[in-house]
Design a protein around this motif. Structure first.
Motif, PDB file in Angstrom:
ATOM      1  N   GLU A 189      -3.188  16.041  -3.606  1.00 52.79           N
ATOM      2  CA  GLU A 189      -2.009  15.726  -4.414  1.00 52.79           C
ATOM      3  C   GLU A 189      -1.622  14.251  -4.388  1.00 52.79           C
ATOM      4  OE1 GLU A 189       1.057  18.276  -2.891  1.00 52.79           O
ATOM      5  OE2 GLU A 189       0.511  19.897  -4.255  1.00 52.79           O
ATOM      6  N   TRP A 190      -2.047  13.518  -3.375  1.00 52.59           N
ATOM      7  CA  TRP A 190      -1.601  12.140  -3.191  1.00 52.59           C
ATOM      8  C   TRP A 190      -2.626  11.148  -3.742  1.00 52.59           C
ATOM      9  CZ3 TRP A 190       3.121  10.802  -1.091  1.00 52.59           C
ATOM     10  CH2 TRP A 190       3.828  11.822  -0.442  1.00 52.59           C
ATOM     11  N   VAL A 191      -2.126  10.092  -4.404  1.00 48.45           N
ATOM     12  CA  VAL A 191      -2.938   8.964  -4.860  1.00 48.45           C
ATOM     13  C   VAL A 191      -2.364   7.707  -4.226  1.00 48.45           C
ATOM     14  CG1 VAL A 191      -3.681   7.582  -6.837  1.00 48.45           C
ATOM     15  CG2 VAL A 191      -3.538  10.077  -7.037  1.00 48.45           C
ATOM     16  N   CYS A 192      -3.242   6.883  -3.671  1.00 54.28           N
ATOM     17  CA  CYS A 192      -2.804   5.667  -2.973  1.00 54.28           C
ATOM     18  C   CYS A 192      -3.047   4.436  -3.840  1.00 54.28           C
ATOM     19  CB  CYS A 192      -3.558   5.528  -1.650  1.00 54.28           C
ATOM     20  SG  CYS A 192      -3.067   4.082  -0.675  1.00 54.28           S
ATOM     21  N   LEU A 193      -2.039   3.558  -3.929  1.00 54.80           N
ATOM     22  CA  LEU A 193      -2.149   2.290  -4.634  1.00 54.80           C
ATOM     23  C   LEU A 193      -2.133   1.146  -3.630  1.00 54.80           C
ATOM     24  CD1 LEU A 193       0.566   2.807  -7.421  1.00 54.80           C
ATOM     25  CD2 LEU A 193      -1.785   3.641  -7.403  1.00 54.80           C
ATOM     26  N   ASP A 194      -3.185   0.355  -3.615  1.00 54.69           N
ATOM     27  CA  ASP A 194      -3.192  -0.901  -2.865  1.00 54.69           C
ATOM     28  C   ASP A 194      -2.924  -1.968  -3.917  1.00 54.69           C
ATOM     29  OD1 ASP A 194      -3.647  -3.115  -1.314  1.00 54.69           O
ATOM     30  OD2 ASP A 194      -5.425  -2.306  -0.331  1.00 54.69           O
ATOM     31  N   ALA A 195      -1.629  -2.302  -4.103  1.00 55.51           N
ATOM     32  CA  ALA A 195      -1.186  -3.006  -5.305  1.00 55.51           C
ATOM     33  C   ALA A 195      -0.733  -4.431  -5.020  1.00 55.51           C
ATOM     34  CB  ALA A 195      -0.038  -2.229  -5.961  1.00 55.51           C
ATOM     35  N   VAL A 196      -0.951  -5.303  -6.006  1.00 49.25           N
ATOM     36  CA  VAL A 196      -0.479  -6.681  -5.938  1.00 49.25           C
ATOM     37  C   VAL A 196      -0.073  -7.122  -7.338  1.00 49.25           C
ATOM     38  CG1 VAL A 196      -2.832  -7.585  -6.214  1.00 49.25           C
ATOM     39  CG2 VAL A 196      -1.056  -9.037  -5.205  1.00 49.25           C
ATOM     40  N   THR A 197       1.000  -7.903  -7.423  1.00 49.45           N
ATOM     41  CA  THR A 197       1.485  -8.445  -8.696  1.00 49.45           C
ATOM     42  C   THR A 197       1.271  -9.949  -8.703  1.00 49.45           C
ATOM     43  OG1 THR A 197       3.128  -6.722  -9.092  1.00 49.45           O
ATOM     44  CG2 THR A 197       3.530  -8.849 -10.120  1.00 49.45           C
ATOM     45  N   HIS A 198       0.775 -10.469  -9.846  1.00 43.68           N
ATOM     46  CA  HIS A 198       0.538 -11.907 -10.012  1.00 43.68           C
ATOM     47  C   HIS A 198       1.460 -12.420 -11.123  1.00 43.68           C
ATOM     48  CE1 HIS A 198      -3.175 -11.392  -7.652  1.00 43.68           C
ATOM     49  NE2 HIS A 198      -3.420 -10.338  -8.408  1.00 43.68           N
ATOM     50  N   GLY A 246       2.145   0.638 -10.135  1.00 38.73           N
ATOM     51  CA  GLY A 246       1.611  -0.526  -9.433  1.00 38.73           C
ATOM     52  C   GLY A 246       2.523  -1.732  -9.481  1.00 38.73           C
ATOM     53  N   ASN A 247       3.081  -2.039 -10.665  1.00 41.22           N
ATOM     54  CA  ASN A 247       3.971  -3.194 -10.790  1.00 41.22           C
ATOM     55  C   ASN A 247       5.311  -2.967 -10.115  1.00 41.22           C
ATOM     56  OD1 ASN A 247       4.563  -1.278 -12.866  1.00 41.22           O
ATOM     57  ND2 ASN A 247       5.703  -2.837 -13.996  1.00 41.22           N
ATOM     58  N   GLY A 248       5.674  -1.714  -9.892  1.00 40.34           N
ATOM     59  CA  GLY A 248       6.941  -1.421  -9.213  1.00 40.34           C
ATOM     60  C   GLY A 248       6.833  -1.516  -7.700  1.00 40.34           C
ATOM     61  N   VAL A 249       5.792  -0.921  -7.132  1.00 39.66           N
ATOM     62  CA  VAL A 249       5.677  -0.913  -5.675  1.00 39.66           C
ATOM     63  C   VAL A 249       5.312  -2.296  -5.141  1.00 39.66           C
ATOM     64  CG1 VAL A 249       5.072   1.530  -5.634  1.00 39.66           C
ATOM     65  CG2 VAL A 249       3.243  -0.173  -5.641  1.00 39.66           C
ATOM     66  N   SER A 250       4.677  -3.157  -5.976  1.00 39.59           N
ATOM     67  CA  SER A 250       4.289  -4.496  -5.508  1.00 39.59           C
ATOM     68  C   SER A 250       5.117  -5.594  -6.176  1.00 39.59           C
ATOM     69  CB  SER A 250       2.799  -4.741  -5.787  1.00 39.59           C
ATOM     70  OG  SER A 250       2.544  -4.810  -7.184  1.00 39.59           O
ATOM     71  N   ALA A 251       6.327  -5.241  -6.613  1.00 44.12           N
ATOM     72  CA  ALA A 251       7.177  -6.202  -7.325  1.00 44.12           C
ATOM     73  C   ALA A 251       7.430  -7.447  -6.474  1.00 44.12           C
ATOM     74  CB  ALA A 251       8.502  -5.546  -7.697  1.00 44.12           C
ATOM     75  N   VAL A 252       7.395  -8.602  -7.118  1.00 41.52           N
ATOM     76  CA  VAL A 252       7.664  -9.855  -6.422  1.00 41.52           C
ATOM     77  C   VAL A 252       8.946 -10.517  -6.916  1.00 41.52           C
ATOM     78  CG1 VAL A 252       5.251 -10.311  -5.872  1.00 41.52           C
ATOM     79  CG2 VAL A 252       6.175 -11.101  -8.050  1.00 41.52           C
ATOM     80  N   VAL A 303       0.881  -1.167   0.000  1.00 41.60           N
ATOM     81  CA  VAL A 303       0.000   0.000   0.000  1.00 41.60           C
ATOM     82  C   VAL A 303       0.917   1.214   0.000  1.00 41.60           C
ATOM     83  CG1 VAL A 303      -1.750   1.311   1.248  1.00 41.60           C
ATOM     84  CG2 VAL A 303      -1.852  -1.197   1.208  1.00 41.60           C
ATOM     85  N   CYS A 304       0.861   1.979  -1.085  1.00 40.48           N
ATOM     86  CA  CYS A 304       1.827   3.050  -1.268  1.00 40.48           C
ATOM     87  C   CYS A 304       1.138   4.313  -1.790  1.00 40.48           C
ATOM     88  CB  CYS A 304       2.902   2.603  -2.274  1.00 40.48           C
ATOM     89  SG  CYS A 304       4.210   3.814  -2.584  1.00 40.48           S
ATOM     90  N   TRP A 305       1.467   5.448  -1.166  1.00 39.05           N
ATOM     91  CA  TRP A 305       0.981   6.744  -1.624  1.00 39.05           C
ATOM     92  C   TRP A 305       1.999   7.340  -2.603  1.00 39.05           C
ATOM     93  CZ3 TRP A 305      -3.650   9.089  -0.309  1.00 39.05           C
ATOM     94  CH2 TRP A 305      -4.381   8.484   0.724  1.00 39.05           C
TER      95      TRP A 305
END
Length: 264
Positions: free
Chosen positions: A222-231, A192-198, A164-166
């Motif tokens: 100004e901030w957007v939050c990503l609740d990200a996951v990579t499969h 998204g693929n960067g902050v949740s890289a596996v 979870v990244c802002w």
């Protein structure tokens, strides 16, 4: 260093000079897909604007590496209507098209619909405060990673897995303009693929071929939050998906198709 990701060309309103802030992590001569996606959003919003309409979805196709060169960005309405319309946008270098996007622009309800409270935005993620922003692991002195701020609530660049990244832009997409909510969201969603890289950054590539962002409302602030996951999958195709939030609650979702491959 430039104070924007792109500089407008005074001689051509469709031409934009790419600055070093657009540089991505895969090559010193290619852009991160976030800034050019946001540039497409920039021209989409300025294409025959209509009062009372708002972009609800943008689908970006990445046709190849986007060079660190001047780009031509153009948009046109290809399907007009009373309530919905489809806009096409193209981003080109001297070698031809490098990105394309389709965007649906929808008419806003007037008066607003009388919906139950359960469907209205509510706070969901804690805003960044009192913490140093995360540093992106890059060998480049200047790039997209120096033009934005990352602030992790869970996960990190050194901790593989969901996060979870802002994300916040430190500079405008186009010099002399204020980043719109759509521009901020497109620039952030491509991370998204960067902050949740596996996968190990030093051993693997996980490059997205596209970015689709669906918004049921515009972000606030100004901030957007990503609740990200990579499969990832062993056959070399993966997907990253992010639930999008701002300080008031959910905004929408984004997805990216990933090409997975060993480096070298």
């Amino acid at each position: 260093m430039a104070d924007a990701f792109y500089l407008p060309d005074p001689a051509d309103p469709n031409r934009f000079v790419s600055t070093e802030l657009t540089r991505g992590p895969w090559s010193p001569d290619a852009q991160h897909a976030g800034p050019p996606s946001a540039l497409l959003g920039h021209v989409i919003e300025r294409c025959e604007p209509r009062a009372g309409f708002q972009v609800g979805r943008v689908a970006v196709e990445i046709l190849g590496p986007v060079p660190l060169e001047p780009l031509t960005a153009q948009a046109k309405v290809v399907r007009s209507g009373r309530s919905v319309e489809l806009i096409e946008a193209t981003l080109s270098s001297e070698r031809g098209p490098v990105m394309r996007a389709n965007a649906w622009r929808l008419k806003l309800a007037e008066p607003a619909l009388d919906l139950p409270m359960e469907f209205l935005p509510t706070g969901h993620r804690s805003m960044p405060t009192g913490t140093e922003p995360a540093m992106f692991p890059s060998t480049q002195t200047i790039g997209f990673h120096t033009g934005i701020e990352y602030w992790f609530r869970t996960g990190s660049f050194s901790e593989p897995g969901p996060a979870v990244c802002w994300v916040r832009l430190k500079y405008p997409i186009v010099a002399g303009t204020m980043p719109s909510p759509l521009e901020r969201t497109l620039a952030a969603a491509d991370s998204g693929n960067g902050v949740s890289a596996v996968l190990d950054w030093s051993k693997y590539l996980f490059i997205n071929t596209d970015l689709t962002v669906t918004l049921h409302r515009q972000p606030v602030g100004e901030w957007v939050c990503l609740d990200a996951v990579t499969h990832p999958q062993p056959h070399g195709i993966g997907m990253a998906e992010s639930a999008l939030f701002d300080e008031q609650g959910p905004l929408g979702r984004s997805t990216q198709t990933l090409l997975l491959a060993p480096r070298g």
